[in-house]
Design an enzyme around this catalytic site. Sequence first.
Site, mmCIF file in Angstrom:
data_model
loop_
_atom_site.group_PDB
_atom_site.id
_atom_site.type_symbol
_atom_site.label_atom_id
_atom_site.label_comp_id
_atom_site.label_asym_id
_atom_site.label_seq_id
_atom_site.Cartn_x
_atom_site.Cartn_y
_atom_site.Cartn_z
ATOM 1 N N GLU A 84 0.867 -1.062 -0.377
ATOM 2 C CA GLU A 84 -0.758 0.114 0.259
ATOM 3 C C GLU A 84 0.808 1.719 0.107
ATOM 4 O O GLU A 84 0.627 2.114 0.335
ATOM 5 C CB GLU A 84 -1.109 0.288 1.066
ATOM 6 C CG GLU A 84 -2.259 -1.245 1.107
ATOM 7 C CD GLU A 84 -2.863 -1.045 2.472
ATOM 8 O OE1 GLU A 84 -3.205 -0.575 3.410
ATOM 9 O OE2 GLU A 84 -4.247 -1.651 2.539
ATOM 10 N N ARG A 107 1.954 1.806 4.889
ATOM 11 C CA ARG A 107 1.757 2.750 3.876
ATOM 12 C C ARG A 107 2.803 4.015 3.477
ATOM 13 O O ARG A 107 2.549 5.178 2.180
ATOM 14 C CB ARG A 107 0.882 3.480 3.753
ATOM 15 C CG ARG A 107 -0.998 3.410 3.406
ATOM 16 C CD ARG A 107 -1.607 3.483 4.017
ATOM 17 N NE ARG A 107 -2.164 3.670 5.156
ATOM 18 C CZ ARG A 107 -3.260 2.809 5.914
ATOM 19 N NH1 ARG A 107 -3.252 1.280 5.224
ATOM 20 N NH2 ARG A 107 -3.317 3.245 7.236
ATOM 21 N N THR A 135 -9.873 5.574 16.466
ATOM 22 C CA THR A 135 -8.349 5.592 15.470
ATOM 23 C C THR A 135 -7.839 6.191 14.551
ATOM 24 O O THR A 135 -8.760 6.443 13.625
ATOM 25 C CB THR A 135 -7.781 4.339 15.205
ATOM 26 O OG1 THR A 135 -9.068 3.590 14.139
ATOM 27 C CG2 THR A 135 -7.488 3.417 16.179
ATOM 28 N N ASN A 188 -13.697 4.715 13.211
ATOM 29 C CA ASN A 188 -14.736 4.271 13.549
ATOM 30 C C ASN A 188 -15.490 4.051 14.984
ATOM 31 O O ASN A 188 -13.962 3.906 15.973
ATOM 32 C CB ASN A 188 -15.835 2.874 12.626
ATOM 33 C CG ASN A 188 -14.491 2.504 13.217
ATOM 34 O OD1 ASN A 188 -13.306 2.173 12.075
ATOM 35 N ND2 ASN A 188 -14.644 1.248 13.515
ATOM 36 N N ASP A 224 -18.999 1.630 10.883
ATOM 37 C CA ASP A 224 -18.453 1.927 10.774
ATOM 38 C C ASP A 224 -17.240 2.652 8.763
ATOM 39 O O ASP A 224 -16.869 2.726 8.256
ATOM 40 C CB ASP A 224 -17.282 -0.146 9.837
ATOM 41 C CG ASP A 224 -15.917 -0.018 9.863
ATOM 42 O OD1 ASP A 224 -14.734 1.238 10.050
ATOM 43 O OD2 ASP A 224 -14.842 -0.371 8.971
HETATM 44 CA CA CA Z 1 -12.493 0.453 10.608
#
Ligand code: CA
Length: 705
Positions: free
Chosen positions: A80, A132, A255, A275, A320
Amino acid sequence: MKSWKLAAVLAAAALATACGGKPGAVDGERIAAAAPGEWLSYGRTYDEQRFSPLDKVNTGNVAQLGLAWSYQFDTDRGQEATPIMADGVLYTTTAWSKVYAFDAKTGALKWAFDPKVAGEKAFDACCDVVNRGVALWKGRIYVGALDGRLIALDAATGEKVWEVQTTDTSRPYTITGAPRVIKDKVLIGNGGGEYGVRGYLSAYDAASGKLVWRFYTTPNPNGQPDNAASDKVMKEKGAATWFGQGWKESGGGGTVWDAMAYDPELDLLYAGVGNGSPWNHVKRSDGKGDNLFLSSILALKPDTGEYVWHYQTTPGETWDYTATQHIILADLTVAGAPRKVLMQAPKNGFFYVLDRANGELISAQPYVPITWAKGVDPATGRPIENPGVRYVDKPSLQVPAPFGAHNWHPMAFNPKEGLVYIPAQVVPFAYTPDHGYTYRPGAWNVGTDFLANALPTDKAVLAGLKAMIKGQLIAWDPVAQKARYTIDHPFFWNAGVLTTAGGLLFQGAAEGQFSAYDAASGKKLWSYETENGVIAAPMTYELDGEQYVAQMVGYGGAGALSAPFVLPDRPRLPGRLLVFKLGGKATIAPYPKPEKLDVDLTGVTSSGDAKRGFALFHQNCQVCHGPNATGTYLPDLRRSQMLTSAEAFKSVVIDGALAPRGMAGFSRFFDARGAEDLRAYLLTEARGAATAAVPPAKGGPPPKT
Ligand code: CA
């Protein structure tokens, strides 16, 4: 040496000296005003536009792009990362948080660093063991490791300078996002919201690794202040928006696992918040309250972490619907007036344009068809929810799914076109209340019943579900709040994007292509067969007068783990870095043909209860191995030799025999009898009979739409 050339060399030497003389001697001024040929931070510059001013590769010649050099990595999990490039060195990361430095012109490996993350940490990573990218600052490279460490390396040698544990190792925290560095502070968040953690963003001193400040996005469950930057606003605004006990066990979530941006003029740091934990608002907060600062964009002072403003995209989050997605800063003319804006396309499907000085909503419109809300009230900035969408008593099929209408895949903003390019997707999900929910430390704790997301037994319903799922690349006009054009993909879960002053738009795709489009029209101009799915965003740089385009290749992430039944049926292949230039003539060996896996189940029996195994599987295993064990990304359990032996199966599932390879033991969650029930169920799937043998899950299949 010609005099102009000598002057250029001297000027470059003077610049290097001014910056400390070390390779990668990047500071804030250099990041904010990056030279056209550079890519100095995750999103290139602090505004995270992912727009390169380079135009040597353009609509007229992009068809001549060829491979300049490549590198094959030692991991076949999701890739990623966006590489960064400074002073002729290209830095990137792979799955398992490994760091690599290459000569950006030749591809020669300069150094590599492996933080040696323990294999069983994979269990705590909802969405693959991905990373990432890195940050670069004053001759050092910073990387967040999956196990929660923040590590500083010497940019010249890859030697470790310091490392610090940023998380409580007794909780299932992870780091997958790229750090950013602002004013000698390294900013890093974390993930873990699906399992049960309390989210926060931390700032560490770049030189020493000492914690400077921390901002918690949810209140302290014990009701006490944290002695943190968030204390004041949590007392004044946050705490009163939380109810009940559920969030106190799980930490509430929130988070800060991906997006950040910085405006040096306003001196504001922006961060996207995730979320709720558990997802289900009823289980988390008795179904009451906005739950600040879940699913919000936060604006903070980077020196102290002091709160300045917030905008909550999804109050009382229950689907979410994170707001961790890519944040882009730009200057737009809206209704005839210049506006300093912040733009985000979070999971909930609305494209937001905010005034980044004060967080005021300028506009918000859905960028894909969505079902959960009919719009955003311009007066209050709150979504106008449709009735019944909160699955309080019964299941509710909604678009978007937890995958989001857009996930972490970076967007890009082209100021010449006035367009934001969104790697979007349309995915439904049957949100079903888990009436029996109790918090299980360390496990997935979402409060929605995943049994309901076993695949429908009716073939026509399954076909209908598959037909609903789409991947798109949307060229979005953020002023008009509408698409100029949309490129449809055969699969969802495609790659991040790059746009350039050469009038180009680059994007990879799930099916194994890396393509260039005309940024104005979306016409495909060039394509390269990568043989492996692409999810990362490409980047570009210039060296010695030549422009290069770099792309990390390697499929994975949440889509590959959890929705394999609508993705290419391809085995995992090693990750690669591909770097292109005009007239590039390098070649790369084709991937070896995978061995055909098969397992002889003749005479194999199980003493387990397949129906109980079906339930156990969908509660504990499907997020990584796919509904109905359709996963081929992690080992295809229907083709596993382990199925032939109760003892071998138990040694993996209960005793953790394959923990070093990422398959943790599940003895915390069920016992040997449970493992045998799972084996019994998997045998029915392996024999192709399970969907007929097992009755539909409670809650039933998603309705036809
Ligand atoms: Ca999530």
